[in-house]
Scaffold this active site. Structure first.
Site, mmCIF file in Angstrom:
data_model
loop_
_atom_site.group_PDB
_atom_site.id
_atom_site.type_symbol
_atom_site.label_atom_id
_atom_site.label_comp_id
_atom_site.label_asym_id
_atom_site.label_seq_id
_atom_site.Cartn_x
_atom_site.Cartn_y
_atom_site.Cartn_z
ATOM 1 N N ILE A 60 0.830 -1.150 -0.230
ATOM 2 C CA ILE A 60 -0.082 0.125 -0.019
ATOM 3 C C ILE A 60 0.876 1.196 -0.042
ATOM 4 O O ILE A 60 1.804 1.222 0.949
ATOM 5 C CB ILE A 60 -0.986 0.127 1.090
ATOM 6 N N SER A 61 0.532 2.031 -0.843
ATOM 7 C CA SER A 61 1.532 3.258 -1.128
ATOM 8 C C SER A 61 1.628 4.336 0.125
ATOM 9 O O SER A 61 0.554 4.152 0.879
ATOM 10 C CB SER A 61 0.959 3.996 -2.049
ATOM 11 N N LYS A 62 2.506 4.993 0.357
ATOM 12 C CA LYS A 62 2.680 5.979 1.369
ATOM 13 C C LYS A 62 1.570 6.850 1.189
ATOM 14 O O LYS A 62 1.137 7.380 0.110
ATOM 15 C CB LYS A 62 4.035 6.644 1.573
#
EC number: 2.1.1.77
Length: 322
Positions: free
Chosen positions: A169-171
């Site tokens: 999951i992206s920042k």
């Protein structure tokens, strides 16, 4: 026969006027304990209300007194002033709640509180994210619901987290940055996301755009995203299991396309599905292995303009489904 026994038979009048026997043995001990208990009761009456309650003394047979014993207090919930009052029906006692807090419950409440997400949003604002719609969306979507329970404590840190199947999951800062670039202050009607993952970015997009289409090529992640989104009851997200490099020609054109995986180039099929005036945001890999966040704008039916922006790191964009 001893003199003592000689006095008993027959008994004379003077023998009947004997002095009362003095307490001996255990009876004396009981009386002494009773005196000590009464002294403790007297001292307890003068002590603060926080002292341990005393069990009333009980009379023993034959006139003795059992020693009163202090009631054993629970170690995890020491009494506090006013703790003797009964707690409201259905609730825990105030002493128990304050002295032995449920750490796990407190942590869960902290994660779900708006205050935690607001602190994340303040960091995003400080890092340059200015679109109020994007900031409001980031504040509204509970990121901890999209990660494994063991990683929930890190959900609002600015960090990419694993979601399984070699995906992440992206920042939060990257999610906000990509959506802000894709929107560019416009009212978005139709948005395509490539790489649903756990569904978090789609949930944020759903608060910025009217309709969100999202494609995931990994079947377990596609199923997980559906489960994650179900409690939020998001009506404007359409999830698809398929090859993201192909896009969704049947739903095109799109005002914005957000690609959450890095390829060496942007697939031609996705460029064709971008509406004129639309914007595509994607990480693009270079031969040296570095990745650059890239903005592509379609300015005419056969013309696109490209801008290279930030250094990023994403999982690779792959073809096919698994």
């Amino acid at each position: 026969m001893s003199g003592e026994r000689a006095k008993r038979f027959p008994l004379a009048l003077e023998d009947l006027k004997r002095e009362p026997r003095k307490p001996e043995g255990r009876v004396a001990e009981r009386q002494a304990a009773g005196d000590a208990a009464r002294q403790r009761l007297t001292a307890a009456a003068a002590a603060p209300a926080a002292a341990s309650p005393i069990v009333p003394e009980r009379r023993a047979p034959h006139g003795g007194v059992f020693a009163a014993k202090p009631a054993r207090a629970k170690q995890h919930a020491p009494a506090a002033p006013g703790a003797a009052k009964r707690a409201p029906q259905g609730g825990a006692k105030q002493g128990d709640r304050s002295a032995a807090p449920n750490v796990a419950l407190s942590g869960a409440l902290a994660l779900t509180s708006e205050r935690v997400r607001e602190r994340m949003v303040e960091r995003l604002r400080a890092n340059g994210v200015a679109d109020p719609r994007v900031l409001a969306a980031m504040s509204a979507v509970p990121r901890h619901m999209f990660v494994d329970p063991g990683l929930a404590a890190q959900a609002y840190e600015d960090a990419a987290l694993p979601i399984g199947h070699q995906q992440t999951i992206s920042k939060p800062s990257v999610v906000a940055r990509m959506i802000e670039l894709a929107a560019a202050g416009r009212a978005l009607e139709r948005v395509l996301e490539i790489g649903t993952g756990c569904g978090y970015q789609a949930a944020v997009l759903s608060r910025v755009a009217r309709d969100v289409y999202s494609i995931e090529r990994v079947k377990p992640l596609y199923e997980r995203a559906k489960l994650n989104l179900r409690p939020l009851r998001v009506p404007n997200i359409r999830l698809h299991y398929g090859d993201g490099r192909v896009g969704l020609p049947a739903a095109a054109p799109f005002d914005a396309i957000v690609i959450a995986a890095a390829g060496l180039d942007v697939p031609r099929a996705l460029l064709e599905q971008l509406a004129i005036g639309g914007r595509l945001v994607a990480p693009v890999g270079e031969q040296a292995g570095e990745q650059v966040l890239t903005l592509v704008e379609r300015v005419a039916p056969a013309q696109w303009r490209e801008s290279r922006l930030d250094r990023v790191f994403f999982v690779p964009l792959k073809s096919g489904v698994i």
